[in-house]
Each structure stands twice: as C-alpha cells, then as structure tokens.
Design an enzyme around this catalytic site. Sequence first.
Site, PDB file in Angstrom:
ATOM      1  N   ARG A 185      22.264  46.493  49.069  1.00 26.96           N
ATOM      2  CA  ARG A 185      20.948  46.448  48.421  1.00 26.96           C
ATOM      3  C   ARG A 185      19.814  46.904  49.341  1.00 26.96           C
ATOM      4  O   ARG A 185      18.693  47.125  48.903  1.00 26.96           O
ATOM      5  CB  ARG A 185      20.648  45.014  47.958  1.00 26.96           C
ATOM      6  CG  ARG A 185      21.642  44.472  46.980  1.00 26.96           C
ATOM      7  CD  ARG A 185      21.263  43.083  46.571  1.00 26.96           C
ATOM      8  NE  ARG A 185      20.035  43.070  45.806  1.00 26.96           N
ATOM      9  CZ  ARG A 185      19.955  43.263  44.504  1.00 26.96           C
ATOM     10  NH1 ARG A 185      21.044  43.481  43.807  1.00 26.96           N
ATOM     11  NH2 ARG A 185      18.798  43.233  43.885  1.00 26.96           N
ATOM     12  N   CYS A 212      16.586  45.012  48.466  1.00 26.88           N
ATOM     13  CA  CYS A 212      16.626  43.833  49.314  1.00 26.88           C
ATOM     14  C   CYS A 212      17.602  42.854  48.675  1.00 26.88           C
ATOM     15  O   CYS A 212      17.740  42.794  47.461  1.00 26.88           O
ATOM     16  CB  CYS A 212      15.290  43.108  49.466  1.00 26.88           C
ATOM     17  SG  CYS A 212      14.012  44.068  50.255  1.00 26.88           S
ATOM     18  N   ASN A 238      12.596  39.278  47.505  1.00 27.67           N
ATOM     19  CA  ASN A 238      12.982  40.595  47.001  1.00 27.67           C
ATOM     20  C   ASN A 238      12.002  40.942  45.888  1.00 27.67           C
ATOM     21  O   ASN A 238      11.856  40.171  44.951  1.00 27.67           O
ATOM     22  CB  ASN A 238      14.414  40.554  46.459  1.00 27.67           C
ATOM     23  CG  ASN A 238      14.775  41.809  45.687  1.00 27.67           C
ATOM     24  OD1 ASN A 238      14.267  42.888  45.987  1.00 27.67           O
ATOM     25  ND2 ASN A 238      15.635  41.679  44.698  1.00 27.67           N
ATOM     26  N   GLY A 239      11.336  42.111  46.006  1.00 26.66           N
ATOM     27  CA  GLY A 239      10.389  42.507  44.970  1.00 26.66           C
ATOM     28  C   GLY A 239       9.104  42.996  45.614  1.00 26.66           C
ATOM     29  O   GLY A 239       9.089  43.348  46.804  1.00 26.66           O
ATOM     30  N   GLU A 299      25.409  65.814  38.112  1.00 27.65           N
ATOM     31  CA  GLU A 299      25.959  64.629  38.790  1.00 27.65           C
ATOM     32  C   GLU A 299      26.627  65.023  40.112  1.00 27.65           C
ATOM     33  O   GLU A 299      26.472  64.332  41.120  1.00 27.65           O
ATOM     34  CB  GLU A 299      26.953  63.924  37.840  1.00 27.65           C
ATOM     35  CG  GLU A 299      27.706  62.741  38.416  1.00 27.65           C
ATOM     36  CD  GLU A 299      26.811  61.609  38.931  1.00 27.65           C
ATOM     37  OE1 GLU A 299      25.592  61.629  38.704  1.00 27.65           O
ATOM     38  OE2 GLU A 299      27.360  60.711  39.601  1.00 27.65           O
ATOM     39  N   TRP A 344      15.209  46.401  52.298  1.00 23.15           N
ATOM     40  CA  TRP A 344      14.944  47.806  51.992  1.00 23.15           C
ATOM     41  C   TRP A 344      13.429  47.908  51.981  1.00 23.15           C
ATOM     42  O   TRP A 344      12.771  47.390  51.070  1.00 23.15           O
ATOM     43  CB  TRP A 344      15.531  48.176  50.635  1.00 23.15           C
ATOM     44  CG  TRP A 344      15.429  49.626  50.306  1.00 23.15           C
ATOM     45  CD1 TRP A 344      16.268  50.631  50.695  1.00 23.15           C
ATOM     46  CD2 TRP A 344      14.426  50.254  49.488  1.00 23.15           C
ATOM     47  NE1 TRP A 344      15.852  51.834  50.185  1.00 23.15           N
ATOM     48  CE2 TRP A 344      14.720  51.635  49.449  1.00 23.15           C
ATOM     49  CE3 TRP A 344      13.309  49.789  48.807  1.00 23.15           C
ATOM     50  CZ2 TRP A 344      13.955  52.544  48.737  1.00 23.15           C
ATOM     51  CZ3 TRP A 344      12.534  50.703  48.093  1.00 23.15           C
ATOM     52  CH2 TRP A 344      12.860  52.064  48.065  1.00 23.15           C
ATOM     53  N   GLU A 361      23.074  62.841  48.032  1.00 23.39           N
ATOM     54  CA  GLU A 361      22.829  61.475  48.521  1.00 23.39           C
ATOM     55  C   GLU A 361      23.827  61.039  49.593  1.00 23.39           C
ATOM     56  O   GLU A 361      23.497  60.210  50.427  1.00 23.39           O
ATOM     57  CB  GLU A 361      22.740  60.457  47.381  1.00 23.39           C
ATOM     58  CG  GLU A 361      23.953  60.279  46.539  1.00 23.39           C
ATOM     59  CD  GLU A 361      23.740  59.317  45.365  1.00 23.39           C
ATOM     60  OE1 GLU A 361      22.848  58.467  45.424  1.00 23.39           O
ATOM     61  OE2 GLU A 361      24.508  59.421  44.400  1.00 23.39           O
ATOM     62  N   LYS A 393      21.081  50.239  46.519  1.00 19.01           N
ATOM     63  CA  LYS A 393      21.593  50.094  45.161  1.00 19.01           C
ATOM     64  C   LYS A 393      20.634  49.178  44.417  1.00 19.01           C
ATOM     65  O   LYS A 393      19.977  48.347  45.019  1.00 19.01           O
ATOM     66  CB  LYS A 393      22.977  49.459  45.231  1.00 19.01           C
ATOM     67  CG  LYS A 393      23.798  49.825  44.041  1.00 19.01           C
ATOM     68  CD  LYS A 393      25.249  49.782  44.317  1.00 19.01           C
ATOM     69  CE  LYS A 393      26.005  50.214  43.103  1.00 19.01           C
ATOM     70  NZ  LYS A 393      26.078  51.661  42.958  1.00 19.01           N
ATOM     71  N   LYS A 450      25.448  63.573  43.711  1.00 12.83           N
ATOM     72  CA  LYS A 450      26.376  62.877  44.605  1.00 12.83           C
ATOM     73  C   LYS A 450      26.368  63.533  45.970  1.00 12.83           C
ATOM     74  O   LYS A 450      26.310  62.866  46.993  1.00 12.83           O
ATOM     75  CB  LYS A 450      27.764  62.987  43.999  1.00 12.83           C
ATOM     76  CG  LYS A 450      28.635  61.887  43.636  1.00 12.83           C
ATOM     77  CD  LYS A 450      28.334  60.562  43.187  1.00 12.83           C
ATOM     78  CE  LYS A 450      26.972  60.077  42.995  1.00 12.83           C
ATOM     79  NZ  LYS A 450      26.781  59.213  41.830  1.00 12.83           N
ATOM     80  N   HIS A 508      17.944  83.216  35.766  1.00 12.81           N
ATOM     81  CA  HIS A 508      16.488  83.100  35.597  1.00 12.81           C
ATOM     82  C   HIS A 508      15.800  82.551  36.844  1.00 12.81           C
ATOM     83  O   HIS A 508      14.677  82.065  36.760  1.00 12.81           O
ATOM     84  CB  HIS A 508      16.171  82.214  34.387  1.00 12.81           C
ATOM     85  CG  HIS A 508      16.699  82.790  33.113  1.00 12.81           C
ATOM     86  ND1 HIS A 508      16.126  83.873  32.490  1.00 12.81           N
ATOM     87  CD2 HIS A 508      17.783  82.461  32.367  1.00 12.81           C
ATOM     88  CE1 HIS A 508      16.824  84.181  31.406  1.00 12.81           C
ATOM     89  NE2 HIS A 508      17.835  83.335  31.314  1.00 12.81           N
TER      90      HIS A 508
HETATM   91  C1  F6R Z   1      23.430  57.611  42.204  1.00  8.92           C
HETATM   92  C2  F6R Z   1      22.989  56.265  41.934  1.00  8.92           C
HETATM   93  C3  F6R Z   1      21.657  56.073  41.309  1.00  8.92           C
HETATM   94  C4  F6R Z   1      21.774  55.093  40.126  1.00  8.92           C
HETATM   95  C5  F6R Z   1      20.379  54.811  39.554  1.00  8.92           C
HETATM   96  C6  F6R Z   1      20.436  53.927  38.320  1.00  8.92           C
HETATM   97  O1  F6R Z   1      24.673  57.620  42.811  1.00  8.92           O
HETATM   98  O2  F6R Z   1      23.678  55.313  42.191  1.00  8.92           O
HETATM   99  O3  F6R Z   1      21.120  57.281  40.912  1.00  8.92           O
HETATM  100  O4  F6R Z   1      22.604  55.666  39.159  1.00  8.92           O
HETATM  101  O5  F6R Z   1      19.604  54.184  40.537  1.00  8.92           O
HETATM  102  O6  F6R Z   1      21.005  52.694  38.597  1.00  8.92           O
HETATM  103  P1  F6R Z   1      21.499  51.725  37.440  1.00  8.92           P
HETATM  104  O7  F6R Z   1      22.616  52.406  36.733  1.00  8.92           O
HETATM  105  O8  F6R Z   1      21.923  50.477  38.145  1.00  8.92           O
HETATM  106  O9  F6R Z   1      20.332  51.510  36.531  1.00  8.92           O
END
Ligand code: F6R
Length: 623
Positions: A27, A2, A98-99, A497, A74, A504, A618, A501, A520
């Site tokens: 966010r 949020c 937010n929270g 990774e 969110w 998501e 994010k 990527k 395995h």
């Molecule tokens: C993946 C992604 C998330 C963040 C994770 C940690 O693309 O963005 O997996 O890496 O939420 O976020 P931070 O680095 O902000 O603690």
Amino acid sequence: MCGIVGYIGYRNALPVLMDGLKRLEYRGYDSAGVAYINGNGIEIKKTKGRIEDLSRILPLPAPDAKIGVGHTRWATHGAPSDRNAHPHACGGVVVVHNGIIENYRELRSRLASEGHQFASDTDTEVIPRLISSYMKGGLPLEDSIKKAVSDLRGSYALGIIGQDCPGNLYAVRNGSPLIIGVGQDEYFFASDIPAFLQFTKKFIFLEDGQMCVMSGRQARLEQLGPAVPSKTKLPDAGTEKTEPAGSPRVVEVDWTPEMAEKEGYDYFMLKEIYEQPRTVRETMREWIENPAAMLDSLGLTSKTVLGLRRLHIAACGTSYHAALVAKYIIEALAHLPVDVEIASEFRHREQLIEKNNLFISITQSGETADTLAAQREASKKGAFTLTICNVVGSTASREADSVLYTRAGPEIGVASTKAFTAQLAALCLISIVLGMKRGRLIAAEAETLTSQLKKMPSLIEKALACDKQTMDIASKIKGSRSMLYLGRGINYPIALEGALKLKEISYIHAEGYPAGEMKHGPIALIDSGMPVVVVAPVNNLFEKTLSNIEEVKARGGRVIVITDEPPGLRAMADEVIEVPSAHPALSPFLNVIPLQLLAFWSGVLNGNDVDKPRNLAKSVTVE
Ligand code: F6R
C-alpha cells in the site's frame, strides 16, 4: 494508500504489528513506523525506507508491549523522510493515519497560534496535536478524539493510542478503508484483510463516521457524526455470525493466510500471473452452469434489463481496460450502447445518466477514491449501481446497490494481473446474460460462448507456456527507451494494458494504440530502436493487422507479435509468441498473458522491485 495496523491483546504486540505491516507494504513503502506502550510508557520507532529498514532499528528482544500501532507510508504531504514517517505524536497521544486531511493548513495555523511547534510537514500531525490540546483543556482521551475528529475534513482511517489509557486501542474511519480483526481476547485493526489473516478470519467492517474502541476483551462501536446508512451486503463472501444485539456485525471471510503468501514464488506478481487459471475458474464457478441466475442474484429485474437504453462503466487503470473490453462484448452480444469512462473524468463532468440506467464500477480493491466518487455520482443521479469488485466488505461493495465479486483472492503485487482476468470473466458472464435477456443472443450462441468460457482456465494454462520465451525477449528489449503496443478491436484495450504493465514495472516508456491509428502519428517514432508489440489474433481484423506489421517492418521497426497463427507470421515478425486460439470475444484473456509476463521479466531484468514499483501504491485512496 498507506497501510495502518493496530493490536491489543495478550500477545507481544511488536512482532504482530511488524508482520501486519509487511503484509500491507504493497500500500506504500517510502517510510514506516510503530508505536507501542510498555512499562516505559509510549515508545515510537520510525524511519524513512521500508519495513525491513524499520526492523533494523527495533529493540531486541522485542519489548513486552500488549498494545501498539504501525504505519507504512505512501507520501502525500511532505517528502519521504524520518520526520514525516508515522506515527505522529503529541503529549502522550500517538496517531497513525491513512488518507488526507483537507483542512490541515487551517488547523495547523490554529494550533500554531496556541503555541504548537510542528515536527513534520504532514497533514497528519494536526491530529495528535488537536487531541492533546482538547485533553489539556480537561477532556478525557476518548472525548478528545471525538472533538478532534469533528474538526477534520477529508478522508481518514486513524489508529490511536494514548499514554493515559494503555488498555484501549482506538480506530476511526471516514472515507479510507479500515477493518477490525476479532480474535479470542484480542483485537486488530488494519487497512486491509491480509494484514491479520494468520490470526483471525473474523472481521468487523467499519462504516464511515464510526469509531471502534477496543480493549483486549471487547470492542465497542461509536457513531461520530451523522450515521451513513450502509447498504452493506456481504452475503456470498462469508458467513455472518450472530452476535448479541447491539454488538458490531462480525463477518467471517473465506480467504486463507496462504492466499496472501508467495507460496514458493520469488515475486507476488509472478505468483498472481500463474494463479489465473484458478482465479478465472473461481470467479465463474457460481454462475457458469446457469448464467441466467446471475441477474436475480444481482437484483436486476427483467424489466430493468429490457428497459435499459445505455450502460455506463467507470474505473481506473487496469480495471478501466477491463471495462473497455466489456464495451466490445456487451455491445456485440446485447446490442446495448456502453459508455466507458476513466473514473476521475466521469466524476467531474455533467453526466447524462437517466434514472434506472445501469452503472457499473470495476475495482479490484473497492477503495479507489475516483471510482467510489463516480459510483456515488451515478447513484445520486438515480442509476442502479453494480460494482465488480474483489474485496469483500470494501467501500465500493458496501455502497453499491449490487455486487459481483471477482474471486481472485488477495492481489498483493502492485501491478494488477489476476484481478484483470477475473474482471474479464465476470464481465463476459454479464454480457452473455444481458444478451440472452434482451433477446439478442440466441440460446445456441450463448451455449457456445459459455462452453468456450469454461475452457478458458485450461487455455490460460497453455498460454503461460510462453514464460521462458518472454524472458528471452525481455532481455532483447532491455535498454529500449520506448515501446509501442498495437491492437485492434477487442484487443486494442489489451495493447493499452500491455503498455501500462510494461511502464509501471520496467519503467520503459510504452504507449498502447489502435493499430489502425498508427499511421496518424506514432509511425513517426518507428526505427530500429523501437520495439513494437502487436496483438494479432486470427479474426476479421487479422489481415488489416498484418498490413500494420508490414508498415512497421518497412520502417526498420522490431516487431514482437502475439498470435494464435504463428506459421504465417514467422517470416514477418522478429519474435512470435504463440497463444492458443479462442472465440474472438474471449481472445483478450489469452493475449494479455504474454504481455503480463513480458512486463514482469523486463522489470526483473532491469533490477526493479516488481512487486513494489517506484512511486506507485496499490489501492489509490487519494483523488
Ligand atoms: C495497474 C494497476 C492500477 C489499478 C488502478 C485501479 O497495474 O494496478 O492501474 O488497476 O489503480 O485500482 P482498483 O481496481 O483497485 O480500483
């Protein structure tokens, strides 16, 4: 998650709020709303959907309001809907939040017994109801806010306006990020710096338990509840302004508004992928010529470094993958055992951390709830805490004993890209320094590594040349239901990774595996419908990886290989993506580039909003 924003000043509040919300949409983006006070009193507009949807229901021309708050959501409590969208209001008091309010059920039944009828399923709605209930009891707005806040348990960043005090904007922080933007005769609050960079670069970073009361001309801080001592270090991030005694500490940040713009790219994610040569260079700039100076600046004494028996790293998601890469490098260069753990696991089990151990948290946002909790746990056990963090003034950076800032600039795309390679750069520098200090890395080797590291920005530039090819490959894998990513050694985290990527952004299921582990179990999945991405740089494990490719081919699998040795692989693999050769410890920087691009194009070709993929947000500030 949020995003919240607020404004008070001389401008028309609505366009300022909407602009701020647009910049915080990463966010959360399932519903949005604003509230402002004009000649008609308080008006609230909110809707399910995105900021774009909100702008469609706003009055035109924008009403003349000089104060207001806004929210982009969110969902945590209650489905995305008009009724659950913020702001929430009661009796002329409006709140954006937010929270999470952990004791909202208890507060809800208390308020219900007083006759309150709830209009939403959110935890937030208890807040305006509590405030207005205290006001009904005869308290003024500000005291009612204080009383209401003392009833709350959980994490919150709150923005509040009230019909009774149209000249005051209130912001309260406890556990969720909140910053105050300081302008000339105007103030802003927001969950993150980019919201108002176009108006000011001066910010006050609120501490937990603080309330900021803003009028157009001044801001006053109030401590609600016990003060949380901050080890705040905002040194190399910006210049601290000297303010009169008792005034809040104002910090000037060095981000520019352009850094938070798309600058001609269609997507933030693509822009951020292309920024990596610069962001890796920026992250290393201060230390690359003299890495040894880093330890002093981080407050790590020679005695501490020599006395280290073990290093602990905790992080989430992409940052966790950077930590896994670091394990390989630090153990090789500094002969120091490294425990890497996902923060949400680390924090909930008995930690065998000894006093004076070094704990590193890695976090782009500096606000990830699980990473913060892990850092606090480590600190409680007496560890020296260092955070590798991208956001100046973030909670992680303020609470850690020491901060190493990555210089990636604001990362807006929800999928992390440039923050990852910036974290790798910071971690490589730390590894070299630890290796040197502990006498495990001789000067000549350290010199070779640093000079290779210096070349990384231009090698990343070259790796980006595969962009068009990854787009073609993305069109071939479109429609796949699942993919496997394989890597060995230091490139195993890169396989993880790549898979993260892809899932998501494209919503194609993907799994990362150590290539040697395929036989395995996952080998059972392989057939012609299962693309397998193999990270195969030329190193001591190259031949073994080639055998894994043979095993996939023998079962009819389609192989996409990332390598610095294309001629040898063209006969074996269906697709060969070439990246430049690098020192084996540094190959992850280059191998991750095609994987980021492949995920990006797969998302675009599937018609997804790659900057704001579904269900994600994010900065994961919930546990
Ligand atoms: C993946 C992604 C998330 C963040 C994770 C940690 O693309 O963005 O997996 O890496 O939420 O976020 P931070 O680095 O902000 O603690």
